[in-house]
Write an enzyme that holds these catalytic residues in place. Structure first.
Site, PDB file in Angstrom:
ATOM      1  N   GLU A 236     -80.063  -5.801  61.661  1.00 54.13           N
ATOM      2  CA  GLU A 236     -80.819  -5.318  62.814  1.00 54.13           C
ATOM      3  C   GLU A 236     -82.311  -5.481  62.546  1.00 54.13           C
ATOM      4  OE1 GLU A 236     -79.707  -1.336  63.805  1.00 54.13           O
ATOM      5  OE2 GLU A 236     -77.571  -1.827  64.025  1.00 54.13           O
TER       6      GLU A 236
ATOM      7  N   ILE B 238     -78.402 -13.419  64.378  1.00 47.22           N
ATOM      8  CA  ILE B 238     -76.954 -13.612  64.376  1.00 47.22           C
ATOM      9  C   ILE B 238     -76.611 -15.063  64.662  1.00 47.22           C
ATOM     10  CG2 ILE B 238     -74.752 -12.840  65.323  1.00 47.22           C
ATOM     11  CD1 ILE B 238     -76.437 -10.689  63.799  1.00 47.22           C
ATOM     12  N   THR B 239     -75.957 -15.711  63.735  1.00 45.23           N
ATOM     13  CA  THR B 239     -75.502 -17.087  63.918  1.00 45.23           C
ATOM     14  C   THR B 239     -74.402 -17.126  64.969  1.00 45.23           C
ATOM     15  OG1 THR B 239     -76.004 -17.518  61.586  1.00 45.23           O
ATOM     16  CG2 THR B 239     -74.627 -19.131  62.719  1.00 45.23           C
TER      17      THR B 239
ATOM     18  N   ILE C 279     -91.597 -36.924  45.692  1.00 49.32           N
ATOM     19  CA  ILE C 279     -91.238 -38.284  45.280  1.00 49.32           C
ATOM     20  C   ILE C 279     -91.442 -39.267  46.429  1.00 49.32           C
ATOM     21  CG2 ILE C 279     -89.263 -39.754  44.661  1.00 49.32           C
ATOM     22  CD1 ILE C 279     -88.291 -37.381  42.901  1.00 49.32           C
TER      23      ILE C 279
ATOM     24  N   GLU D 117     -77.867 -14.028  53.651  1.00 46.00           N
ATOM     25  CA  GLU D 117     -77.010 -13.170  52.826  1.00 46.00           C
ATOM     26  C   GLU D 117     -77.807 -12.426  51.760  1.00 46.00           C
ATOM     27  OE1 GLU D 117     -74.078 -12.741  53.950  1.00 46.00           O
ATOM     28  OE2 GLU D 117     -74.250 -14.418  55.317  1.00 46.00           O
TER      29      GLU D 117
ATOM     30  N   THR E  68     -82.090 -11.794  50.205  1.00 42.28           N
ATOM     31  CA  THR E  68     -83.109 -12.568  49.508  1.00 42.28           C
ATOM     32  C   THR E  68     -82.764 -12.719  48.029  1.00 42.28           C
ATOM     33  OG1 THR E  68     -84.374 -10.594  48.950  1.00 42.28           O
ATOM     34  CG2 THR E  68     -84.864 -11.646  51.069  1.00 42.28           C
TER      35      THR E  68
END
Length: 372
Positions: free
Chosen positions: A125, A155-156, A331, A357, A359
């Site tokens: 939240e 929210i995925t 690179i 998920e 830090t």
């Protein structure tokens, strides 16, 4: 890594899918922030939407080792798609598989595992991320129903999902509920405009006097947060595998570029400044995979501390993804800062891996709690 013939076939299948159905659309989807819903229905036909779900519930019945392999190959091509596969499998679908009753499993799992339905999972939240104790979404009992009020963010699949598993406060404790799209009072907000993972849909979920029948509660009242904590052990393995794939993709495009790009009459790979960077990148990727495989072994077979192993895998793999993606841009030089080469997208996508998920600091806290 050593693989069985079966694992090699799984890897080949995932690689073929990613190359055939994802690769040519990566930048198109990223630029437009397009979430390709139909792609996930196609993934269901390959078994990628119910990877660890038993065949008796319509899933592929595979192990976490094979789950890592599939996520690795898909994320190597596009982190956004890998993230959505991880969220659908390890959070919504796995929550129902791990804690729901038999009737709930029989109804929801075949739809989710086949890709017919897309799943979302709501814990975070605005004012309570890692501090779930500050959760403000409440579910108040009203006869045979619960009335939910509040919101969830980041929210995925919030907009496109067909069903969501949501954690809400029921008194002093928290409970988990299965809520279907179209339920009155249940809605989604606008899509977040993100730095990376732009083809993976992220938005808020809103609950405005949303009435949910008690039969939609998962497990006993007050057990939702405990369920979520157990589920996050597998979630960390998911993000570790996602990180592994992004790191591998960033490394492979850097290696390819280093062998093609010439300076002073020879490929830049022949210069130690470049070849040593690539050697360190390759070493960290191998180490990240070993940690992922160990966590998956404990998850599949027991005999180890899954919480500690999963947190270690996520911590190391996610930080490796950021480091490898950064070096890949370096690179490539100036070209690494343009969208004509894939390095910049791996760079943008990689950062979420140290956040999703929990830090890196949260992972260190989890690990430290299990040190003897």
């Amino acid at each position: 890594m050593f693989e069985t013939d079966h694992m090699s076939l799984i890897r080949e299948s995932a690689r073929d899918f990613a190359e055939t159905h994802i690769r040519s659309h990566v930048m198109e989807w990223d630029e437009a922030q397009h979430f390709p819903v139909d792609l996930f229905k196609k993934m269901g036909q390959y078994g990628f939407m119910g990877i660890v779900i038993p065949e008796s519930y319509g899933g592929a019945g595979l192990s976490y080792q094979e789950y890592i392999t599939i996520l690795d190959e898909i994320s190597k091509v596009c982190g956004s798609i890998g993230l959505s596969v991880a969220a659908h499998n390890s959070l919504c679908t796995n929550h129902i598989y791990s804690f729901a009753n038999e009737d709930q499993k029989r109804f929801y799992l075949p739809r989710l595992a086949s890709g017919e339905w897309l799943g979302a999972w709501g814990l975070t939240e605005t004012f309570s991320g890692s501090d779930a104790g500050g959760m403000r979404t409440v579910a108040e009992k009203d006869g045979d129903y619960y009335v939910l009020n509040g919101s969830k963010n980041f929210i995925t699949h919030a907009i496109s999902s067909d069903v969501a598993v949501v954690i809400a406060r029921t008194g002093k404790e928290m409970s988990a509920f299965i809520i279907e799209k179209g339920t009155p009072g249940f809605s989604a907000g606008k899509k977040e405009n993100k730095l990376g993972m732009r083809a993976s849909e992220t938005a808020c979920l809103f609950f405005d006097n949303c009435r949910v029948h008690k039969d939609q509660r998962i497990g006993d009242e007050g057990t939702g947060f405990k369920q979520a904590l157990q589920l996050l052990d597998g979630g960390r393995i998911s993000i570790a595998a996602l990180s592994l794939g992004i790191a591998r993709g960033a490394y492979e495009c850097a290696l390819k570029y280093a062998k093609e790009r010439e300076q002073f009459g020879k490929p830049i790979f022949d210069f130690q400044a470049i070849s040593f960077k690539l050697a360190e990148m390759a070493t960290k990727i191998e180490a990240a995979e070993l940690l992922c495989r160990q966590a998956a072994h404990f998850k599949d077979n027991g005999g180890g501390n899954v919480s500690k192993a999963g947190a270690m895998a996520k911590l190391f793999a996610s930080e490796t993804a950021v480091e490898v993606a950064t070096e890949s841009v370096q690179i490539h030089g100036g070209y690494g800062y343009t969208k004509d080469y894939p390095a910049e997208k791996f760079f943008r996508d990689s950062k979420l891996c140290t956040i999703g998920e929990g830090t890196s600091e949260i992972q260190k806290m989890v690990i430290s709690r299990h040190l003897s």
